[in-house]
Design a protein around this motif. Structure first.
Motif, PDB file in Angstrom:
ATOM      1  N   THR A   1     -19.406  14.025  20.251  1.00 20.48           N
ATOM      2  CA  THR A   1     -18.970  14.947  19.206  1.00 20.48           C
ATOM      3  C   THR A   1     -19.280  16.388  19.593  1.00 20.48           C
ATOM      4  OG1 THR A   1     -19.247  13.281  17.499  1.00 20.48           O
ATOM      5  CG2 THR A   1     -19.269  15.574  16.768  1.00 20.48           C
ATOM      6  N   VAL A   2     -20.449  16.611  20.185  1.00 18.35           N
ATOM      7  CA  VAL A   2     -20.814  17.966  20.599  1.00 18.35           C
ATOM      8  C   VAL A   2     -19.861  18.451  21.689  1.00 18.35           C
ATOM      9  CG1 VAL A   2     -22.619  19.412  21.604  1.00 18.35           C
ATOM     10  CG2 VAL A   2     -23.208  17.664  19.918  1.00 18.35           C
ATOM     11  N   LEU A   3     -19.532  17.590  22.663  1.00 15.10           N
ATOM     12  CA  LEU A   3     -18.568  17.982  23.702  1.00 15.10           C
ATOM     13  C   LEU A   3     -17.222  18.333  23.077  1.00 15.10           C
ATOM     14  CD1 LEU A   3     -19.398  15.391  26.490  1.00 15.10           C
ATOM     15  CD2 LEU A   3     -19.838  17.853  26.547  1.00 15.10           C
ATOM     16  N   SER A   4     -16.801  17.563  22.081  1.00 16.77           N
ATOM     17  CA  SER A   4     -15.549  17.855  21.383  1.00 16.77           C
ATOM     18  C   SER A   4     -15.628  19.201  20.667  1.00 16.77           C
ATOM     19  CB  SER A   4     -15.222  16.757  20.372  1.00 16.77           C
ATOM     20  OG  SER A   4     -14.980  15.545  21.017  1.00 16.77           O
ATOM     21  N   ARG A   5     -16.755  19.438  20.004  1.00 20.86           N
ATOM     22  CA  ARG A   5     -16.936  20.708  19.280  1.00 20.86           C
ATOM     23  C   ARG A   5     -16.933  21.893  20.239  1.00 20.86           C
ATOM     24  NH1 ARG A   5     -22.039  20.396  15.717  1.00 20.86           N
ATOM     25  NH2 ARG A   5     -21.269  22.434  15.011  1.00 20.86           N
TER      26      ARG A   5
ATOM     27  N   SER B   1     -15.298  21.984  23.109  1.00 22.02           N
ATOM     28  CA  SER B   1     -13.915  22.160  23.566  1.00 22.02           C
ATOM     29  C   SER B   1     -13.044  22.800  22.493  1.00 22.02           C
ATOM     30  CB  SER B   1     -13.320  20.828  24.023  1.00 22.02           C
ATOM     31  OG  SER B   1     -13.062  19.985  22.931  1.00 22.02           O
ATOM     32  N   LEU B   2     -13.446  22.682  21.226  1.00 21.05           N
ATOM     33  CA  LEU B   2     -12.715  23.294  20.120  1.00 21.05           C
ATOM     34  C   LEU B   2     -13.230  24.698  19.788  1.00 21.05           C
ATOM     35  CD1 LEU B   2     -12.438  20.153  17.826  1.00 21.05           C
ATOM     36  CD2 LEU B   2     -10.583  21.257  19.102  1.00 21.05           C
ATOM     37  N   MET B   3     -14.182  25.197  20.574  1.00 20.59           N
ATOM     38  CA  MET B   3     -14.770  26.530  20.383  1.00 20.59           C
ATOM     39  C   MET B   3     -15.447  26.660  19.025  1.00 20.59           C
ATOM     40  SD  MET B   3     -14.131  28.609  23.024  1.00 20.59           S
ATOM     41  CE  MET B   3     -13.159  28.537  24.505  1.00 20.59           C
ATOM     42  N   ASP B   4     -16.218  25.650  18.651  1.00 19.96           N
ATOM     43  CA  ASP B   4     -16.973  25.645  17.402  1.00 19.96           C
ATOM     44  C   ASP B   4     -18.244  26.477  17.626  1.00 19.96           C
ATOM     45  OD1 ASP B   4     -18.885  24.971  15.393  1.00 19.96           O
ATOM     46  OD2 ASP B   4     -17.937  23.031  15.077  1.00 19.96           O
ATOM     47  N   PHE B   5     -18.286  27.662  17.037  1.00 18.15           N
ATOM     48  CA  PHE B   5     -19.387  28.601  17.252  1.00 18.15           C
ATOM     49  C   PHE B   5     -20.756  27.974  16.976  1.00 18.15           C
ATOM     50  CE2 PHE B   5     -22.228  31.962  15.585  1.00 18.15           C
ATOM     51  CZ  PHE B   5     -22.336  32.740  16.723  1.00 18.15           C
ATOM     52  N   ASP B   6     -20.867  27.244  15.874  1.00 20.09           N
ATOM     53  CA  ASP B   6     -22.153  26.641  15.523  1.00 20.09           C
ATOM     54  C   ASP B   6     -22.629  25.660  16.590  1.00 20.09           C
ATOM     55  OD1 ASP B   6     -22.412  28.072  13.165  1.00 20.09           O
ATOM     56  OD2 ASP B   6     -21.391  26.540  11.976  1.00 20.09           O
ATOM     57  N   ALA B   7     -21.712  24.935  17.209  1.00 19.59           N
ATOM     58  CA  ALA B   7     -22.093  24.002  18.271  1.00 19.59           C
ATOM     59  C   ALA B   7     -22.671  24.760  19.459  1.00 19.59           C
ATOM     60  CB  ALA B   7     -20.892  23.172  18.711  1.00 19.59           C
ATOM     61  N   TYR B   8     -22.072  25.884  19.815  1.00 17.22           N
ATOM     62  CA  TYR B   8     -22.577  26.695  20.923  1.00 17.22           C
ATOM     63  C   TYR B   8     -23.991  27.183  20.627  1.00 17.22           C
ATOM     64  CZ  TYR B   8     -18.049  26.946  23.270  1.00 17.22           C
ATOM     65  OH  TYR B   8     -16.911  26.633  23.954  1.00 17.22           O
ATOM     66  N   VAL B   9     -24.187  27.678  19.424  1.00 13.84           N
ATOM     67  CA  VAL B   9     -25.497  28.193  19.023  1.00 13.84           C
ATOM     68  C   VAL B   9     -26.542  27.084  19.066  1.00 13.84           C
ATOM     69  CG1 VAL B   9     -26.802  29.146  17.076  1.00 13.84           C
ATOM     70  CG2 VAL B   9     -24.559  30.104  17.669  1.00 13.84           C
ATOM     71  N   GLU B  10     -26.197  25.915  18.557  1.00 10.07           N
ATOM     72  CA  GLU B  10     -27.155  24.806  18.520  1.00 10.07           C
ATOM     73  C   GLU B  10     -27.532  24.320  19.922  1.00 10.07           C
ATOM     74  OE1 GLU B  10     -25.129  22.102  15.900  1.00 10.07           O
ATOM     75  OE2 GLU B  10     -25.492  23.377  14.167  1.00 10.07           O
ATOM     76  N   VAL B  11     -26.558  24.244  20.835  1.00 12.76           N
ATOM     77  CA  VAL B  11     -26.845  23.794  22.205  1.00 12.76           C
ATOM     78  C   VAL B  11     -27.718  24.816  22.932  1.00 12.76           C
ATOM     79  CG1 VAL B  11     -25.846  23.235  24.465  1.00 12.76           C
ATOM     80  CG2 VAL B  11     -24.802  22.320  22.372  1.00 12.76           C
ATOM     81  N   VAL B  12     -27.399  26.100  22.794  1.00 16.47           N
ATOM     82  CA  VAL B  12     -28.199  27.139  23.437  1.00 16.47           C
ATOM     83  C   VAL B  12     -29.618  27.135  22.874  1.00 16.47           C
ATOM     84  CG1 VAL B  12     -28.504  29.647  23.713  1.00 16.47           C
ATOM     85  CG2 VAL B  12     -26.264  28.618  24.081  1.00 16.47           C
ATOM     86  N   ALA B  13     -29.743  27.094  21.569  1.00 16.17           N
ATOM     87  CA  ALA B  13     -31.073  27.097  20.944  1.00 16.17           C
ATOM     88  C   ALA B  13     -31.892  25.901  21.413  1.00 16.17           C
ATOM     89  CB  ALA B  13     -30.944  27.101  19.423  1.00 16.17           C
ATOM     90  N   ALA B  14     -31.287  24.729  21.461  1.00 16.24           N
ATOM     91  CA  ALA B  14     -32.009  23.530  21.903  1.00 16.24           C
ATOM     92  C   ALA B  14     -32.478  23.679  23.348  1.00 16.24           C
ATOM     93  CB  ALA B  14     -31.128  22.290  21.756  1.00 16.24           C
ATOM     94  N   GLY B  15     -31.617  24.190  24.214  1.00 12.87           N
ATOM     95  CA  GLY B  15     -31.963  24.339  25.627  1.00 12.87           C
ATOM     96  C   GLY B  15     -33.027  25.391  25.888  1.00 12.87           C
ATOM     97  N   LEU B  16     -33.102  26.383  25.018  1.00 11.18           N
ATOM     98  CA  LEU B  16     -34.104  27.446  25.174  1.00 11.18           C
ATOM     99  C   LEU B  16     -35.366  27.165  24.365  1.00 11.18           C
ATOM    100  CD1 LEU B  16     -31.848  30.649  24.982  1.00 11.18           C
ATOM    101  CD2 LEU B  16     -32.790  29.541  27.032  1.00 11.18           C
ATOM    102  N   GLY B  17     -35.337  26.120  23.557  1.00 12.68           N
ATOM    103  CA  GLY B  17     -36.486  25.834  22.701  1.00 12.68           C
ATOM    104  C   GLY B  17     -36.632  26.866  21.598  1.00 12.68           C
ATOM    105  N   SER B  18     -35.505  27.382  21.127  1.00 14.39           N
ATOM    106  CA  SER B  18     -35.491  28.422  20.093  1.00 14.39           C
ATOM    107  C   SER B  18     -34.851  27.890  18.816  1.00 14.39           C
ATOM    108  CB  SER B  18     -34.672  29.629  20.580  1.00 14.39           C
ATOM    109  OG  SER B  18     -35.198  30.159  21.759  1.00 14.39           O
ATOM    110  N   ARG B  19     -34.890  28.711  17.784  1.00 13.70           N
ATOM    111  CA  ARG B  19     -34.184  28.402  16.555  1.00 13.70           C
ATOM    112  C   ARG B  19     -32.774  28.985  16.650  1.00 13.70           C
ATOM    113  NH1 ARG B  19     -38.486  30.992  13.294  1.00 13.70           N
ATOM    114  NH2 ARG B  19     -36.684  32.144  12.570  1.00 13.70           N
ATOM    115  N   PRO B  20     -31.774  28.346  16.043  1.00 15.54           N
ATOM    116  CA  PRO B  20     -30.404  28.866  16.108  1.00 15.54           C
ATOM    117  C   PRO B  20     -30.283  30.330  15.686  1.00 15.54           C
ATOM    118  CG  PRO B  20     -30.362  26.636  15.266  1.00 15.54           C
ATOM    119  CD  PRO B  20     -31.827  27.046  15.367  1.00 15.54           C
TER     120      PRO B  20
END
Length: 138
Positions: A74-78, A80-99
């Motif tokens: 689902t995240v990969l689909s989001r 590919s659909l340019m879902d801004f919230d998905a981008y923020v959540e993946v970056v935050a998770a990878g950096l150990g930060s809050r969205p």
């Protein structure tokens, strides 16, 4: 006229984005059997976020956060659909930060600049932080 998020498939039939299978070669724009780029030996992903180099580090915690968005597929689909919230959540998770701490930098960077490395990061998380083997990629 509203956009219906559909496209023509190879047979010329209209399909919605949800009906297309999301595979690593589709998400990453690579050919089957090719190796992913921007990936180091440690399984981290380097991104440029608002002009600054950042490293997304795979961890169980990041995997649980990303998978918590109704699964890695689902995240990969989001993405590919340019879902801004998905981008923020993946970056935050990878950096150990809050969205909230990364959303401005993600927006200023632009989603098209982050699609490939974030897709790679999700695939790493789904594979316990290990780069995909050539057999898995193709």
């Amino acid at each position: 006229m509203a956009s219906d998020a559909s496209a023509m498939d190879e047979a010329g039939e209209r399909r919605t984005a949800a009906s297309f299978p999301i595979t690593p070669d589709i998400v990453l724009g690579t050919k089957p059997g090719s190796k992913m780029t921007d990936q180091t030996d440690t399984g981290t992903i380097e991104i440029e976020l608002n002009g600054k180099q950042k490293t997304l580090v795979p961890s169980l915690k990041a995997a649980k956060v990303v998978n918590g968005q109704r699964g890695f597929q689902t995240v990969l689909s989001r993405l590919s659909l340019m879902d801004f919230d998905a981008y923020v959540e993946v970056v935050a998770a990878g950096l150990g930060s809050r969205p909230a701490e990364v959303e401005d930098a993600v927006w200023k960077t632009g989603l098209p600049n982050l699609t490939e490395p974030l897709s790679q990061d999700v695939l790493l998380l789904a594979n316990a932080g290990r780069p995909l083997s050539p057999a898995t990629e193709g």
